[in-house]
Design an enzyme around this catalytic site. Sequence first.
Site, PDB file in Angstrom:
ATOM      1  N   LYS A  18       0.790  -1.165  -0.016  1.00  0.00           N
ATOM      2  CA  LYS A  18      -0.083  -0.011  -0.076  1.00  0.00           C
ATOM      3  C   LYS A  18       0.907   1.191   0.044  1.00  0.00           C
ATOM      4  O   LYS A  18       1.944   1.396   0.427  1.00  0.00           O
ATOM      5  CB  LYS A  18      -1.100   0.106   1.475  1.00  0.00           C
ATOM      6  CG  LYS A  18      -0.110  -0.161   2.585  1.00  0.00           C
ATOM      7  CD  LYS A  18       0.230   1.435   3.114  1.00  0.00           C
ATOM      8  CE  LYS A  18       1.097   1.302   4.436  1.00  0.00           C
ATOM      9  NZ  LYS A  18       1.414   2.385   4.761  1.00  0.00           N
ATOM     10  N   ASP A 149      -2.456  -1.934   9.799  1.00  0.00           N
ATOM     11  CA  ASP A 149      -2.494  -1.995   8.607  1.00  0.00           C
ATOM     12  C   ASP A 149      -3.250  -3.306   7.777  1.00  0.00           C
ATOM     13  O   ASP A 149      -3.620  -3.437   6.562  1.00  0.00           O
ATOM     14  CB  ASP A 149      -1.230  -1.925   7.570  1.00  0.00           C
ATOM     15  CG  ASP A 149      -0.747  -0.512   7.828  1.00  0.00           C
ATOM     16  OD1 ASP A 149      -1.465   0.555   8.260  1.00  0.00           O
ATOM     17  OD2 ASP A 149       0.504  -0.167   7.695  1.00  0.00           O
TER      18      ASP A 149
END
Length: 310
Positions: A18, A149
């Site tokens: 990401k 995350d």
Amino acid sequence: MSASEAITDRVKVRAPGKVNLALRVGGLRADGYHSLATVFQALSLFDDLGARAAAPGDYRITVAGDQAHLVPADDTNLAVKAARLLASRNGGEARYGVDLSIRKTIPVTGGMAGGSANAAAALVACAALWGIDINPDELRELGAELGADVPFCLLGSTALGHGRGDDLVPVLSRGGYHWVLALPDVELSTPAVFRRFDELNPDADPSPPPVPPGLLEGLASGDVRRVAENLVNDLEPAALSLRPHLADLLDAGRDAGALAGIVSGSGPTCAFLAANEDEAVRLSGVLSGLGLSRMVRRASGPVPGARQLA
């Protein structure tokens, strides 16, 4: 469930890294955490995880690929922790077993959620391997216990995160975005970067600043230039203070024609947004020739979260 009772004997899952298009950080809270307001985008830089049935109570892992030597291959690996957590909530660790294998492409300690992607992949893979019926929301709740995350690595695409970053809302995002990722030959510890942030911002409000409205508007309209104008990372000054040469890398990418350059998450990966694919190809060539990083990669986004391949 024993290995012989497994639904299948092998599962393969791919999970993305990401980039944070926005990462707004509040001051240190009494509980030791920081409140975040962030916009994630999942990129086409993947780790692949394989899961094979193993004897009950047996949890093993092997790691190969880029920077594999930096990844623990024991019970401290986040993927193993994910497998054990899933097992513990569904009959106990002694009921299941798994032999995990990871092929790394996402940078290690690079600010791109490589470890979290592996944990997300392990949750998806082991649920399929062991025949555990668990819905996506429940899987993300488990993921949040492993790391902030992990839920996004399960969800993928583009999302707005609050709390520790694990309270997610999907974000409308039109079009595709082309990134050039410069991977320095150093690592940065996320806790160390947050500690440095606290040193630099001793009086920071516990509530984070808001995500720039222009960023969400640019994503909704597919306006890559408006997105570029609104990229922000409150951890970037802390990362640059710990690794000052990253500033030279960011300047080089911007000078070479990137619409914007930003430290990805806690760093040290530097992410450059290009106007289109052709510009990304050109920019990656320029940055590769400068010798300021150990590797330059191209990626696009958004892409889905952790998904079973076989």
